[in-house]
Design an enzyme around this catalytic site. Structure first.
Site, PDB file in Angstrom:
ATOM      1  N   GLY A 265      12.480 -42.930 -26.349  1.00 30.21           N
ATOM      2  CA  GLY A 265      11.705 -41.890 -25.492  1.00 30.21           C
ATOM      3  C   GLY A 265      11.386 -42.227 -24.231  1.00 30.21           C
TER       4      GLY A 265
ATOM      5  N   GLN B 117       6.551 -41.359 -16.210  1.00 31.09           N
ATOM      6  CA  GLN B 117       7.093 -42.763 -16.286  1.00 31.09           C
ATOM      7  C   GLN B 117       7.923 -42.894 -15.215  1.00 31.09           C
ATOM      8  OE1 GLN B 117       7.598 -42.805 -20.757  1.00 31.09           O
ATOM      9  NE2 GLN B 117       7.103 -44.884 -20.270  1.00 31.09           N
TER      10      GLN B 117
ATOM     11  N   CYS C 187       6.048 -49.693 -25.312  1.00 27.76           N
ATOM     12  CA  CYS C 187       6.354 -48.674 -24.225  1.00 27.76           C
ATOM     13  C   CYS C 187       6.837 -49.255 -23.085  1.00 27.76           C
ATOM     14  CB  CYS C 187       4.783 -48.270 -23.572  1.00 27.76           C
ATOM     15  SG  CYS C 187       4.695 -47.187 -22.547  1.00 27.76           S
ATOM     16  N   LEU C 188       7.945 -48.442 -22.509  1.00 29.97           N
ATOM     17  CA  LEU C 188       8.770 -49.001 -21.430  1.00 29.97           C
ATOM     18  C   LEU C 188       7.974 -49.218 -20.145  1.00 29.97           C
ATOM     19  CD1 LEU C 188      11.953 -46.701 -21.936  1.00 29.97           C
ATOM     20  CD2 LEU C 188      11.570 -49.079 -22.730  1.00 29.97           C
TER      21      LEU C 188
ATOM     22  N   HIS D 159       3.449 -40.016 -29.047  1.00 28.69           N
ATOM     23  CA  HIS D 159       3.528 -41.037 -27.797  1.00 28.69           C
ATOM     24  C   HIS D 159       3.950 -40.504 -26.659  1.00 28.69           C
ATOM     25  CE1 HIS D 159       4.314 -45.542 -26.377  1.00 28.69           C
ATOM     26  NE2 HIS D 159       4.967 -44.581 -25.509  1.00 28.69           N
ATOM     27  N   GLU D 160       4.901 -39.523 -26.498  1.00 29.62           N
ATOM     28  CA  GLU D 160       5.501 -38.989 -25.094  1.00 29.62           C
ATOM     29  C   GLU D 160       4.254 -37.889 -24.753  1.00 29.62           C
ATOM     30  OE1 GLU D 160       7.537 -40.805 -23.815  1.00 29.62           O
ATOM     31  OE2 GLU D 160       8.460 -41.687 -25.502  1.00 29.62           O
TER      32      GLU D 160
ATOM     33  N   HIS E 290       1.643 -39.471 -23.157  1.00 31.32           N
ATOM     34  CA  HIS E 290       2.103 -39.787 -21.536  1.00 31.32           C
ATOM     35  C   HIS E 290       1.587 -38.809 -20.680  1.00 31.32           C
ATOM     36  CE1 HIS E 290       3.648 -43.762 -21.453  1.00 31.32           C
ATOM     37  NE2 HIS E 290       4.766 -43.461 -22.416  1.00 31.32           N
TER      38      HIS E 290
HETATM   39  O1  K1U Z   1       7.589 -43.779 -23.835  1.00 26.32           O
HETATM   40  C1  K1U Z   1       8.236 -44.950 -23.816  1.00 26.32           C
HETATM   41  O2  K1U Z   1       7.523 -45.804 -23.163  1.00 26.32           O
HETATM   42  C2  K1U Z   1       9.206 -45.293 -24.600  1.00 26.32           C
HETATM   43  C3  K1U Z   1       9.127 -45.945 -25.920  1.00 26.32           C
HETATM   44  C4  K1U Z   1       8.887 -44.906 -27.196  1.00 26.32           C
HETATM   45  C5  K1U Z   1       8.241 -45.532 -28.328  1.00 26.32           C
HETATM   46  C6  K1U Z   1       8.256 -46.586 -28.881  1.00 26.32           C
HETATM   47  C7  K1U Z   1       7.903 -46.979 -30.064  1.00 26.32           C
HETATM   48  C8  K1U Z   1       7.020 -45.920 -30.824  1.00 26.32           C
HETATM   49  C9  K1U Z   1       6.813 -44.920 -30.092  1.00 26.32           C
HETATM   50  C10 K1U Z   1       7.331 -44.459 -28.930  1.00 26.32           C
HETATM   51  C11 K1U Z   1      10.016 -46.859 -26.428  1.00 26.32           C
HETATM   52  O3  K1U Z   1      11.194 -46.541 -26.475  1.00 26.32           O
HETATM   53  S1  K1U Z   1       9.753 -48.555 -26.387  1.00 26.32           S
HETATM   54  C12 K1U Z   1      11.267 -49.246 -26.750  1.00 26.32           C
HETATM   55  C13 K1U Z   1      11.483 -49.178 -28.097  1.00 26.32           C
HETATM   56  O4  K1U Z   1      11.048 -48.564 -28.836  1.00 26.32           O
HETATM   57  C14 K1U Z   1      12.981 -49.219 -28.737  1.00 26.32           C
HETATM   58  C15 K1U Z   1      13.941 -50.049 -27.909  1.00 26.32           C
HETATM   59  C16 K1U Z   1      15.306 -50.227 -28.476  1.00 26.32           C
HETATM   60  C17 K1U Z   1      15.841 -49.725 -29.580  1.00 26.32           C
HETATM   61  C18 K1U Z   1      14.703 -49.223 -30.519  1.00 26.32           C
HETATM   62  C19 K1U Z   1      13.479 -48.777 -30.071  1.00 26.32           C
HETATM   63 ZN    ZN Z   2       5.372 -45.096 -23.367  1.00 23.83          ZN
END
Ligand code: K1U
Ligand code: ZN
Length: 173
Positions: free
Chosen positions: A46, A51, A95-96, A137-138, A141
């Site tokens: 996401g 972001q 979270c990225l 989560h999004e 944000h």
């Molecule tokens: O919003 C963001 O920062 C993105 C975040 C979204 C998220 C992850 C986990 C739970 C809720 C929301 C991410 O994508 S973090 C990276 C991640 O979860 C992932 C990366 C590679 C493969 C699978 C997952």
């Molecule tokens: Zn996030």
């Protein structure tokens, strides 16, 4: 398509309530495509517009994780949670904008979401499992809320310090 740099916490833009999108312009459609490309490259499931420094109510997601399954790029303008289940789900979130740190967050298991799609059409759908976690989560944000805001002050401070250190080291590199 253009890759966008992802803001790292702490950053004041990640604490702002974002503005609704009045209608879906070509400029916003291009931004959504750029966000999808940035999300897949990260990699992540996401990404929300703040972001990448844009304070508008736009999120992108693709929670398909299984190899061989077709991707499901999803773009939502002005997403709103209209109903939630009483039943909850615990997921270890990342979270990225807070790289390499994870923590368990409890959220409603099912959410009904209304949004405007890329064609400007209103859509409504129920989400479950990882999709439900991710969309909440999004949307957080867009309201200036990060997953660490659900944690204890001590855990939040620890994760903020680690993220600050990550940001300093990345700037020096
Ligand atoms: O919003 C963001 O920062 C993105 C975040 C979204 C998220 C992850 C986990 C739970 C809720 C929301 C991410 O994508 S973090 C990276 C991640 O979860 C992932 C990366 C590679 C493969 C699978 C997952
Ligand atoms: Zn996030």
């Amino acid at each position: 398509m253009t890759m966008k740099p992802i803001l790292i916490h702490p950053d004041p833009r990640l604490k702002k309530v974002c503005d609704p999108v009045p209608d879906v312009s070509d400029e916003l459609r291009t931004l959504a495509q750029d966000m999808l490309e940035t999300m897949y490259d990260a990699p992540g499931i996401g990404l929300a517009a703040p972001q990448v420094g844009v304070l508008s109510r736009l999120i992108v997601m693709d929670c398909v994780k299984e190899e061989g399954e077709p991707p499901q790029p999803t773009v939502m303008f002005n997403p709103e949670v209209v109903a939630t289940s009483d039943e909850t789900n615990v997921y270890e979130e990342g979270c990225l904008s807070i790289p390499d740190q994870y923590a368990e967050v409890t959220r409603p298991k099912l959410v009904q979401v209304r949004w405007m799609d890329m064609d400007g059409r209103e859509r409504e759908q129920e989400f479950d499992a990882l999709w439900a976690t991710c969309v909440q989560h999004e949307i957080d944000h867009l309201n200036g809320k990060l997953f660490i805001d659900y944690l204890s002050p001590m855990k939040r401070q620890m994760m903020t310090r680690k993220s600050q250190k990550f940001k300093r080291e990345r700037m020096r590199a």
